[in-house]
Design an enzyme around this catalytic site. Structure first.
Site, PDB file in Angstrom:
ATOM      1  CG  HIS A 157      -1.659  -1.255   1.455  1.00 38.42           C
ATOM      2  ND1 HIS A 157      -1.209  -2.217   2.336  1.00 38.42           N
ATOM      3  CD2 HIS A 157      -2.788  -1.753   0.896  1.00 38.42           C
ATOM      4  CE1 HIS A 157      -2.029  -3.261   2.319  1.00 38.42           C
ATOM      5  NE2 HIS A 157      -2.990  -3.012   1.465  1.00 38.42           N
TER       6      HIS A 157
HETATM    7  S1  FES Z   1       1.846  -0.579   3.280  1.00 38.55           S
HETATM    8 FE1  FES Z   1       0.208  -1.916   3.765  1.00 38.55          FE
HETATM    9  S2  FES Z   1       1.203  -3.751   4.369  1.00 38.55           S
HETATM   10 FE2  FES Z   1       2.836  -2.362   3.964  1.00 38.55          FE
END
Ligand code: FES
Length: 192
Positions: A157
């Site tokens: 993410h």
């Molecule tokens: S940014 Fe969501 S698991 Fe690493």
């Protein structure tokens, strides 16, 4: 796993059921993060898949790591109690970046020295950063030498960690965790 990087491993702590449950939970946590998030499978599963039977052994007790076997600019990845552990032999530039960061701008303020454990001399050795290689957002395994801060990047993410493993940008709330470890000599540590 690089050759000769772990000089020995010890499994000297009895396994209670709670400990086993905890390991399973950790594994599931990592695996779930990998499956749930787009792109995560390519990050987390190769590491887990490489472990095979070794995962059972490495999941318990403590491990000893010969830091001198990690070349400058290199990183060792191993497994301790079901969690990936990174040992990064930082370059002078990476150390300077880590030490010269204004932590007031960090989401989880911590100096670089606070993330290191002193060796036998009582001094920290900033060359070696030892941490749990798990993103504090949903548990993916970040990629090294990547991201906007030249540390680690979690593609699940988009979390960016700096050369001290501190979260600097993205949804992860905390710095990557430092495991319990101690120096057995100037160059050998025991994790766990
Ligand atoms: S940014 Fe969501 S698991 Fe690493």
């Amino acid at each position: 796993m690089g050759k000769g990087l772990i000089v020995s491993e010890t499994v000297n702590e009895p396994h209670g059921e709670g400990a086993v449950d905890g390991e399973k939970r950790d594994f599931i946590f990592i695996a779930t993060g990998a499956v749930a998030a787009l792109g995560a499978a390519s990050v987390a599963w190769p590491l887990v898949a490489q472990m095979g039977k070794a995962a059972d052994t490495l999941a318990a007790g403590s491990i000893e790591i010969d830091l001198s076997a990690v070349e400058e600019g290199g990183q060792l990845k191993t497994l301790w109690r079901g969690k990936p552990v990174f040992v990064r032999h930082r370059t002078a530039e990476e150390i300077a970046q880590a030490e010269n960061t204004d932590i007031a701008n960090c989401p989880d303020p911590q100096t670089d020295a606070e993330r290191l454990i002193p060796g036998p001399s009582g001094q920290v050795n900033p060359k070696y950063l030892v941490m749990i290689g798990v993103c504090t957002h949903f548990g993916c395994v970040p990629v090294g030498e990547a991201g906007d801060f030249d540390g680690w990047y979690c593609p699940c993410h988009g979390s960016h960690y700096d050369t001290s493993g501190r979260i600097r940008k993205g949804p992860a709330p905390k710095n990557m965790e430092i495991p319990p470890y101690e120096y057995l000599s100037d160059t050998v540590i025991k994790v766990g």
